[in-house]
Write an enzyme that holds these catalytic residues in place. Sequence first.
Site, PDB file in Angstrom:
ATOM      1  N   GLY A  40       0.819  -1.200   0.000  1.00  6.29           N
ATOM      2  CA  GLY A  40       0.000   0.000   0.000  1.00  6.29           C
ATOM      3  C   GLY A  40       0.852   1.249   0.000  1.00  6.29           C
ATOM      4  O   GLY A  40       1.978   1.257  -0.512  1.00  6.29           O
ATOM      5  N   CYS A  41       0.332   2.324   0.579  1.00  7.43           N
ATOM      6  CA  CYS A  41       1.014   3.618   0.586  1.00  7.43           C
ATOM      7  C   CYS A  41       2.416   3.509   1.173  1.00  7.43           C
ATOM      8  O   CYS A  41       2.592   3.021   2.295  1.00  7.43           O
ATOM      9  CB  CYS A  41       0.191   4.617   1.390  1.00  7.43           C
ATOM     10  SG  CYS A  41       1.013   6.209   1.628  1.00  7.43           S
ATOM     11  N   PHE A  42       3.411   3.983   0.427  1.00  6.51           N
ATOM     12  CA  PHE A  42       4.787   3.822   0.930  1.00  6.51           C
ATOM     13  C   PHE A  42       5.106   4.715   2.121  1.00  6.51           C
ATOM     14  O   PHE A  42       6.060   4.453   2.847  1.00  6.51           O
ATOM     15  CB  PHE A  42       5.842   3.978  -0.179  1.00  6.51           C
ATOM     16  CG  PHE A  42       5.740   5.167  -1.093  1.00  6.51           C
ATOM     17  CD1 PHE A  42       5.096   6.349  -0.738  1.00  6.51           C
ATOM     18  CD2 PHE A  42       6.322   5.100  -2.364  1.00  6.51           C
ATOM     19  CE1 PHE A  42       5.042   7.435  -1.602  1.00  6.51           C
ATOM     20  CE2 PHE A  42       6.274   6.182  -3.235  1.00  6.51           C
ATOM     21  CZ  PHE A  42       5.628   7.353  -2.846  1.00  6.51           C
ATOM     22  N   TRP A  43       4.311   5.755   2.361  1.00 10.71           N
ATOM     23  CA  TRP A  43       4.533   6.555   3.574  1.00 10.71           C
ATOM     24  C   TRP A  43       4.388   5.662   4.809  1.00 10.71           C
ATOM     25  O   TRP A  43       5.177   5.752   5.746  1.00 10.71           O
ATOM     26  CB  TRP A  43       3.499   7.672   3.662  1.00 10.71           C
ATOM     27  CG  TRP A  43       3.561   8.719   2.600  1.00 10.71           C
ATOM     28  CD1 TRP A  43       4.570   8.921   1.683  1.00 10.71           C
ATOM     29  CD2 TRP A  43       2.562   9.722   2.339  1.00 10.71           C
ATOM     30  NE1 TRP A  43       4.245   9.990   0.878  1.00 10.71           N
ATOM     31  CE2 TRP A  43       3.033  10.493   1.250  1.00 10.71           C
ATOM     32  CE3 TRP A  43       1.338  10.021   2.918  1.00 10.71           C
ATOM     33  CZ2 TRP A  43       2.303  11.568   0.744  1.00 10.71           C
ATOM     34  CZ3 TRP A  43       0.607  11.085   2.409  1.00 10.71           C
ATOM     35  CH2 TRP A  43       1.083  11.854   1.329  1.00 10.71           C
TER      36      TRP A  43
END
Length: 205
Positions: A40-43
């Site tokens: 999912g979101c790499f953050w």
Amino acid sequence: MKPTRFASRAFAALLVLAAGTFAVPAASAAEPVKVTLGAGCFWCVEAIYERVDGVLDVVSGYAGGKELNPTYEQVGSGATGHAEVVQITFDPDKVSLDKLIDLFWKTHDATNPNGVSPDFGPQYRSILFYNDDAQKAVIEKSKAEAQKGLSKPIATQIVKFEAFYKAEEYHQDFEKKNPDHPYIRGVSVPRLKRSGVWGDGKKKL
């Protein structure tokens, strides 16, 4: 003729020096290892792995597509085939690949082929890249163990690593730089807590 005490000591000293000369050097520390994965979101994923003891570096980027040097906007369109990923450099003397992959399963719902809530689309798919057959074996064994506790089949892609493209600088360490960002507070922090790495200092796996 008996050797004198002085001669005996001198001979013993020579033996010590000789032993030091031919001593086997201590084994060198293991070389850092890299693994690339997307959940999912790499953050969020970057923030999770940066908190693991033995992880030396985590870089957000793109992998799994055909476009060379893709931008965030291109990847976000879903047209390039890339996924948002992180590339992890770790010390295998402090943390093993299998523990890093075991953590991977705890960070998200790996049974959804369409992404990781609340972000959906091919760029947010669950994906693991292996560099060689040894890494592939570790990943597949870990997946089989993770599957035992799930009612639906794992949808995570397991793919041979080809290329990694570092994301734009403002994406790097996003959670650290933007702790009050609504997405960080509403999505990243809850994921950190569920993953068991929330808190001060690095966590041993």
